[in-house]
Design a protein around this motif. Structure first.
Motif, PDB file in Angstrom:
ATOM      1  N   MET A   1      24.343 -24.219-144.313  1.00  0.00           N
ATOM      2  CA  MET A   1      23.698 -22.946-144.042  1.00  0.00           C
ATOM      3  C   MET A   1      24.293 -22.362-142.769  1.00  0.00           C
ATOM      4  O   MET A   1      24.543 -23.060-141.798  1.00  0.00           O
ATOM      5  CB  MET A   1      22.197 -23.146-143.920  1.00  0.00           C
ATOM      6  N   ASP A   2      24.468 -21.087-142.769  1.00  0.00           N
ATOM      7  CA  ASP A   2      25.018 -20.358-141.630  1.00  0.00           C
ATOM      8  C   ASP A   2      23.995 -20.338-140.494  1.00  0.00           C
ATOM      9  O   ASP A   2      22.886 -19.818-140.667  1.00  0.00           O
ATOM     10  CB  ASP A   2      25.358 -18.936-142.072  1.00  0.00           C
ATOM     11  N   PRO A   3      24.327 -20.883-139.321  1.00  0.00           N
ATOM     12  CA  PRO A   3      23.371 -20.942-138.209  1.00  0.00           C
ATOM     13  C   PRO A   3      22.990 -19.562-137.658  1.00  0.00           C
ATOM     14  O   PRO A   3      21.996 -19.441-136.940  1.00  0.00           O
ATOM     15  CB  PRO A   3      24.088 -21.782-137.156  1.00  0.00           C
ATOM     16  N   ARG A   4      23.750 -18.542-138.011  1.00  0.00           N
ATOM     17  CA  ARG A   4      23.405 -17.200-137.537  1.00  0.00           C
ATOM     18  C   ARG A   4      22.076 -16.720-138.110  1.00  0.00           C
ATOM     19  O   ARG A   4      21.402 -15.884-137.506  1.00  0.00           O
ATOM     20  CB  ARG A   4      24.522 -16.213-137.875  1.00  0.00           C
ATOM     21  N   PHE A   5      21.675 -17.273-139.271  1.00  0.00           N
ATOM     22  CA  PHE A   5      20.380 -16.885-139.833  1.00  0.00           C
ATOM     23  C   PHE A   5      19.231 -17.355-138.946  1.00  0.00           C
ATOM     24  O   PHE A   5      18.207 -16.680-138.839  1.00  0.00           O
ATOM     25  CB  PHE A   5      20.214 -17.391-141.265  1.00  0.00           C
ATOM     26  N   ALA A   6      19.396 -18.516-138.307  1.00  0.00           N
ATOM     27  CA  ALA A   6      18.366 -18.980-137.366  1.00  0.00           C
ATOM     28  C   ALA A   6      18.298 -18.037-136.167  1.00  0.00           C
ATOM     29  O   ALA A   6      17.208 -17.697-135.688  1.00  0.00           O
ATOM     30  CB  ALA A   6      18.658 -20.408-136.910  1.00  0.00           C
ATOM     31  N   THR A   7      19.453 -17.600-135.710  1.00  0.00           N
ATOM     32  CA  THR A   7      19.492 -16.639-134.605  1.00  0.00           C
ATOM     33  C   THR A   7      18.843 -15.327-135.012  1.00  0.00           C
ATOM     34  O   THR A   7      18.049 -14.741-134.271  1.00  0.00           O
ATOM     35  CB  THR A   7      20.952 -16.396-134.159  1.00  0.00           C
ATOM     36  N   LEU A   8      19.162 -14.859-136.228  1.00  0.00           N
ATOM     37  CA  LEU A   8      18.560 -13.624-136.741  1.00  0.00           C
ATOM     38  C   LEU A   8      17.041 -13.758-136.815  1.00  0.00           C
ATOM     39  O   LEU A   8      16.305 -12.857-136.395  1.00  0.00           O
ATOM     40  CB  LEU A   8      19.138 -13.274-138.112  1.00  0.00           C
ATOM     41  N   ALA A   9      16.560 -14.883-137.340  1.00  0.00           N
ATOM     42  CA  ALA A   9      15.111 -15.102-137.439  1.00  0.00           C
ATOM     43  C   ALA A   9      14.466 -15.061-136.053  1.00  0.00           C
ATOM     44  O   ALA A   9      13.427 -14.412-135.866  1.00  0.00           O
ATOM     45  CB  ALA A   9      14.816 -16.434-138.123  1.00  0.00           C
ATOM     46  N   ASP A  10      15.069 -15.743-135.091  1.00  0.00           N
ATOM     47  CA  ASP A  10      14.537 -15.720-133.724  1.00  0.00           C
ATOM     48  C   ASP A  10      14.490 -14.296-133.181  1.00  0.00           C
ATOM     49  O   ASP A  10      13.510 -13.891-132.559  1.00  0.00           O
ATOM     50  CB  ASP A  10      15.388 -16.585-132.787  1.00  0.00           C
ATOM     51  N   LEU A  11      15.544 -13.543-133.401  1.00  0.00           N
ATOM     52  CA  LEU A  11      15.599 -12.168-132.895  1.00  0.00           C
ATOM     53  C   LEU A  11      14.546 -11.274-133.551  1.00  0.00           C
ATOM     54  O   LEU A  11      13.878 -10.486-132.869  1.00  0.00           O
ATOM     55  CB  LEU A  11      16.996 -11.579-133.099  1.00  0.00           C
ATOM     56  N   VAL A  12      14.385 -11.393-134.868  1.00  0.00           N
ATOM     57  CA  VAL A  12      13.389 -10.574-135.563  1.00  0.00           C
ATOM     58  C   VAL A  12      11.986 -10.905-135.057  1.00  0.00           C
ATOM     59  O   VAL A  12      11.183 -10.003-134.780  1.00  0.00           O
ATOM     60  CB  VAL A  12      13.487 -10.775-137.105  1.00  0.00           C
ATOM     61  N   ILE A  13      11.692 -12.181-134.907  1.00  0.00           N
ATOM     62  CA  ILE A  13      10.377 -12.595-134.396  1.00  0.00           C
ATOM     63  C   ILE A  13      10.169 -12.088-132.971  1.00  0.00           C
ATOM     64  O   ILE A  13       9.100 -11.570-132.638  1.00  0.00           O
ATOM     65  CB  ILE A  13      10.234 -14.133-134.469  1.00  0.00           C
ATOM     66  N   ASP A  14      11.191 -12.209-132.146  1.00  0.00           N
ATOM     67  CA  ASP A  14      11.070 -11.747-130.752  1.00  0.00           C
ATOM     68  C   ASP A  14      10.925 -10.230-130.664  1.00  0.00           C
ATOM     69  O   ASP A  14      10.130  -9.722-129.868  1.00  0.00           O
ATOM     70  CB  ASP A  14      12.266 -12.222-129.925  1.00  0.00           C
ATOM     71  N   VAL A  15      11.678  -9.500-131.474  1.00  0.00           N
ATOM     72  CA  VAL A  15      11.554  -8.033-131.474  1.00  0.00           C
ATOM     73  C   VAL A  15      10.160  -7.632-131.939  1.00  0.00           C
ATOM     74  O   VAL A  15       9.511  -6.778-131.327  1.00  0.00           O
ATOM     75  CB  VAL A  15      12.653  -7.381-132.350  1.00  0.00           C
ATOM     76  N   ALA A  16       9.676  -8.269-132.999  1.00  0.00           N
ATOM     77  CA  ALA A  16       8.327  -7.959-133.488  1.00  0.00           C
ATOM     78  C   ALA A  16       7.280  -8.242-132.417  1.00  0.00           C
ATOM     79  O   ALA A  16       6.344  -7.455-132.222  1.00  0.00           O
ATOM     80  CB  ALA A  16       8.033  -8.753-134.758  1.00  0.00           C
ATOM     81  N   ARG A  17       7.431  -9.349-131.707  1.00  0.00           N
ATOM     82  CA  ARG A  17       6.487  -9.684-130.636  1.00  0.00           C
ATOM     83  C   ARG A  17       6.518  -8.631-129.540  1.00  0.00           C
ATOM     84  O   ARG A  17       5.477  -8.176-129.062  1.00  0.00           O
ATOM     85  CB  ARG A  17       6.791 -11.061-130.056  1.00  0.00           C
ATOM     86  N   GLU A  18       7.703  -8.204-129.144  1.00  0.00           N
ATOM     87  CA  GLU A  18       7.830  -7.195-128.090  1.00  0.00           C
ATOM     88  C   GLU A  18       7.224  -5.861-128.522  1.00  0.00           C
ATOM     89  O   GLU A  18       6.573  -5.189-127.732  1.00  0.00           O
ATOM     90  CB  GLU A  18       9.299  -7.005-127.700  1.00  0.00           C
ATOM     91  N   ILE A  19       7.436  -5.485-129.775  1.00  0.00           N
ATOM     92  CA  ILE A  19       6.843  -4.245-130.282  1.00  0.00           C
ATOM     93  C   ILE A  19       5.323  -4.354-130.219  1.00  0.00           C
ATOM     94  O   ILE A  19       4.644  -3.425-129.775  1.00  0.00           O
ATOM     95  CB  ILE A  19       7.306  -3.955-131.726  1.00  0.00           C
ATOM     96  N   ARG A  20       4.799  -5.483-130.652  1.00  0.00           N
ATOM     97  CA  ARG A  20       3.345  -5.673-130.662  1.00  0.00           C
ATOM     98  C   ARG A  20       2.772  -5.649-129.248  1.00  0.00           C
ATOM     99  O   ARG A  20       1.741  -5.024-129.001  1.00  0.00           O
ATOM    100  CB  ARG A  20       3.010  -6.984-131.359  1.00  0.00           C
ATOM    101  N   ILE A  21       3.426  -6.310-128.317  1.00  0.00           N
ATOM    102  CA  ILE A  21       2.936  -6.382-126.935  1.00  0.00           C
ATOM    103  C   ILE A  21       3.084  -5.041-126.224  1.00  0.00           C
ATOM    104  O   ILE A  21       2.148  -4.536-125.611  1.00  0.00           O
ATOM    105  CB  ILE A  21       3.690  -7.470-126.147  1.00  0.00           C
ATOM    106  N   ARG A  22       4.263  -4.461-126.299  1.00  0.00           N
ATOM    107  CA  ARG A  22       4.565  -3.263-125.510  1.00  0.00           C
ATOM    108  C   ARG A  22       4.198  -1.956-126.212  1.00  0.00           C
ATOM    109  O   ARG A  22       4.166  -0.916-125.581  1.00  0.00           O
ATOM    110  CB  ARG A  22       6.038  -3.253-125.137  1.00  0.00           C
TER     111      ARG A  22
END
Length: 141
Positions: free
Chosen positions: A1-22
């Motif tokens: 499996m391409d490890p970039r998908f784990a990076t993408l998942a982390d980024l999507v989760i972090d962006v969603a969290r920032e949108i929710r918080i800010r």
């Protein structure tokens, strides 16, 4: 499996969290939890839906959907009505208060992302399209 998908998942989760918080906006009631938010956004997009449909489409357990509907109804965000053609079916709709709150939230989220994105929006449509494809591929509408 391409490890970039784990990076993408982390980024999507972090962006969603920032949108929710800010991206929070002041409004009546208490801040919604994640389940309430999912239910509210689904009902807003699909007026007259049924609780079972919300559960099926959001991936939230039926018992949690029912609890969220009750809580959102108590907050004045949802109303439940018997179907006029089949009295056994209960249809769920957002109240004007909920629509106003969601509209203000979406405006806040939009402004937040626009500020973070920058002035060059030439790649925005392909990003939106790809994220919609990912969401569809994950089995959500």
């Amino acid at each position: 499996m391409d490890p970039r998908f784990a990076t993408l998942a982390d980024l999507v989760i972090d962006v969603a969290r920032e949108i929710r918080i800010r991206g929070a906006v002041a409004g009546p009631g208490v801040p919604l939890n994640q389940t309430q938010s999912q239910v509210m956004r689904y009902v807003h997009a699909h007026p007259g839906c049924k609780a079972s449909e919300i559960a099926d489409r959001t991936g939230v357990k039926r018992a949690n959907v029912s609890a969220a509907i009750t809580e959102l109804r108590d907050l004045g965000y949802l109303v439940s009505r018997r179907d006029e053609h089949d009295g056994r079916v209960v249809r769920i709709e957002a109240t004007p208060q909920a629509v106003d709150t969601l509209d203000r939230l979406r405006a806040s989220w939009s402004a937040l992302l626009a500020g973070a994105w920058g002035e060059d929006v030439s790649d925005l449509d392909p990003v939106i399209s790809r994220l919609e494809g990912l969401l569809g591929g994950l089995g959500r509408p």
